[in-house]
Scaffold this motif. Structure first.
Motif, short mmCIF file in Angstrom:
data_model
loop_
_atom_site.label_atom_id
_atom_site.label_comp_id
_atom_site.label_asym_id
_atom_site.label_seq_id
_atom_site.Cartn_x
_atom_site.Cartn_y
_atom_site.Cartn_z
N LYS A 167 0.84 -1.20 0.00
CA LYS A 167 0.00 0.00 0.00
C LYS A 167 0.87 1.25 0.00
O LYS A 167 1.65 1.46 0.93
N ALA A 168 0.77 2.02 -1.04
CA ALA A 168 1.47 3.31 -1.08
C ALA A 168 0.89 4.10 -2.25
O ALA A 168 0.30 3.52 -3.16
N ASP A 169 1.06 5.42 -2.19
CA ASP A 169 0.53 6.26 -3.28
C ASP A 169 1.53 6.36 -4.43
O ASP A 169 1.15 6.56 -5.57
N ILE A 170 2.82 6.28 -4.07
CA ILE A 170 3.87 6.40 -5.09
C ILE A 170 4.79 5.19 -4.96
O ILE A 170 5.21 4.85 -3.84
N ILE A 171 5.11 4.54 -6.07
CA ILE A 171 6.02 3.40 -5.99
C ILE A 171 7.23 3.63 -6.89
O ILE A 171 7.09 4.15 -8.01
N PHE A 172 8.40 3.25 -6.38
CA PHE A 172 9.64 3.36 -7.16
C PHE A 172 10.10 1.95 -7.51
O PHE A 172 10.29 1.12 -6.60
N LEU A 173 10.26 1.71 -8.78
CA LEU A 173 10.61 0.36 -9.24
C LEU A 173 12.00 0.43 -9.87
O LEU A 173 12.15 0.92 -10.98
N ASP A 174 13.01 -0.03 -9.13
CA ASP A 174 14.39 0.06 -9.64
C ASP A 174 14.78 -1.30 -10.20
O ASP A 174 15.08 -2.23 -9.44
N GLU A 175 14.75 -1.41 -11.52
CA GLU A 175 15.13 -2.65 -12.22
C GLU A 175 14.39 -3.87 -11.70
O GLU A 175 14.99 -4.92 -11.46
N VAL A 176 13.09 -3.78 -11.52
CA VAL A 176 12.35 -4.95 -11.00
C VAL A 176 11.71 -5.77 -12.12
O VAL A 176 11.13 -6.81 -11.87
N PHE A 177 11.85 -5.30 -13.35
CA PHE A 177 11.17 -6.01 -14.44
C PHE A 177 11.94 -7.26 -14.89
O PHE A 177 11.48 -7.98 -15.75
N ALA A 178 13.10 -7.47 -14.29
CA ALA A 178 13.90 -8.64 -14.68
C ALA A 178 13.68 -9.80 -13.71
O ALA A 178 14.50 -10.70 -13.62
N VAL A 179 12.55 -9.80 -13.00
CA VAL A 179 12.33 -10.80 -11.96
C VAL A 179 12.01 -12.19 -12.54
O VAL A 179 11.22 -12.30 -13.47
N GLY A 180 12.67 -13.21 -11.97
CA GLY A 180 12.34 -14.60 -12.31
C GLY A 180 12.63 -14.98 -13.76
O GLY A 180 13.34 -14.29 -14.48
N ASP A 181 12.08 -16.12 -14.16
CA ASP A 181 12.29 -16.60 -15.53
C ASP A 181 11.29 -15.93 -16.47
O ASP A 181 10.46 -15.13 -16.05
N ASP A 182 11.38 -16.28 -17.75
CA ASP A 182 10.54 -15.65 -18.77
C ASP A 182 9.05 -15.67 -18.47
O ASP A 182 8.36 -14.66 -18.58
N LYS A 183 8.58 -16.86 -18.08
CA LYS A 183 7.15 -17.05 -17.84
C LYS A 183 6.70 -16.20 -16.65
O LYS A 183 5.68 -15.50 -16.71
N ARG A 185 8.17 -13.58 -15.50
CA ARG A 185 8.35 -12.16 -15.83
C ARG A 185 7.11 -11.58 -16.51
O ARG A 185 6.67 -10.48 -16.21
N LYS A 186 6.55 -12.36 -17.43
CA LYS A 186 5.34 -11.90 -18.15
C LYS A 186 4.20 -11.69 -17.17
O LYS A 186 3.50 -10.68 -17.19
N LYS A 187 4.02 -12.69 -16.30
CA LYS A 187 2.94 -12.62 -15.31
C LYS A 187 3.17 -11.44 -14.36
O LYS A 187 2.24 -10.70 -14.04
N ALA A 188 4.42 -11.24 -13.96
CA ALA A 188 4.76 -10.17 -13.02
C ALA A 188 4.49 -8.80 -13.65
O ALA A 188 3.94 -7.90 -13.01
N THR A 189 4.87 -8.65 -14.92
CA THR A 189 4.68 -7.36 -15.60
C THR A 189 3.18 -7.05 -15.69
O THR A 189 2.75 -5.91 -15.46
N GLU A 190 2.38 -8.06 -16.00
CA GLU A 190 0.93 -7.86 -16.11
C GLU A 190 0.36 -7.44 -14.75
O GLU A 190 -0.44 -6.51 -14.66
#
Ligand code: ATP
Length: 244
Positions: A167-183, A185-190
């Protein structure tokens, strides 16, 4: 339309001082007693002024060492700017650092409770979300395993799965889109899109131009600590590519 300011930086500078005299043992200290101490000053950010509006998704790009992480840490409150600089935030904020704050001696279950609390969730809310968090992480079989036995990818997945409910109004995402394997990653991005990018103010730091292009309304281009450009994402990317 009257836009509400979510985050504002005025005259923000950040100077680091590093010392060559950093000894870990008494022996080192004695041997190097007469050695000159070279103090280096690094101006990581130089006079940054910007305004971010509520609900915007902002990209931060720049070459290695250009000041991206320092800027994010200043905006999130982890670092304070040099005297004279000001950061004004409208609401609560959260810097998403995958895996940080986990205790390796605790199980996945225990870490969900500890980490969830630090991300602003009440115990009763974690009780309700527990199965969903675990299912999202795909770690149901490891819920009572101490995370010291997890791979780094498993830890990131668990961390990410808790953070999407934070819970927060502003979120900072520092290089978090590279999480886990390919499959994953897609689910996480969505999930990020659904939970964060559509509803709240988000600041994304990434070396992936594809990620920035896909998600960001406007983008900050940093170069050697200076704000080179802030505006249209396509234009920021074009200018960034000219730098190389
Ligand atoms: N805690 C610190 N102490 C001393 N210098 C630091 C510290 N943090 C960052 N710096 C320096 O500040 C400058 C900007 O670093 P920063 O990590 O913000 O860059 P970045 O754009 O995020 O880099 P990268 O793309 O490599 O992650 C660099 O010269 C770095 O060495």
């Amino acid at each position: 339309m009257n836009k509400e300011i979510s985050l504002q930086l005025s005259n923000v500078n950040k100077t680091f001082r590093t010392s060559s005299k950093s000894f870990s043992t008494l022996r080192d200290r004695l041997i190097n007693f007469y050695k000159k101490n070279d103090v280096k000053t690094i101006k990581a950010l130089k006079d940054i002024n910007l305004e971010i509006y509520s609900g915007e998704t902002i990209g931060v790009i720049g070459r290695n060492g250009s000041g991206k992480s320092t800027l994010t840490k200043i905006m999130s409150g982890t670092f304070i700017p040099d005297r004279g600089g000001q950061v004004t935030k409208n609401g609560t904020s959260l810097l998403l650092n995958l895996g940080v704050g986990f205790s390796h001696e605790l199980s996945a279950r225990e870490n969900i409770y500890v980490n969830g609390s630090t991300l602003g969730l009440r115990i009763s809310e974690i009780d309700e979300l527990f199965d969903e968090i675990l299912e999202f992480s795909e770690l149901e079989d490891f819920k009572d395993t101490k995370i010291k036995y997890f791979s780094s990818g498993m830890i990131q997945r668990l961390s990410f799965s808790i953070a999407i409910f934070a819970k927060a109004d502003i979120i900072f995402l520092d290089e978090v889109f590279a999480v886990g394997d390919d499959k994953f990653r897609k689910k996480a991005t969505e999930a990020l899109k659904q939970n964060w990018l559509r509803n709240r103010t988000s600041i994304i730091v990434s070396h992936s131009i594809g990620t920035i292009k896909e998600h960001c309304d406007r983008t900050v281009l940093l170069h050697k600590g200076e704000l080179k450009f802030f505006g249209d994402t396509e234009k920021a990317i074009a200018l960034y590519q000219e730098l190389e």
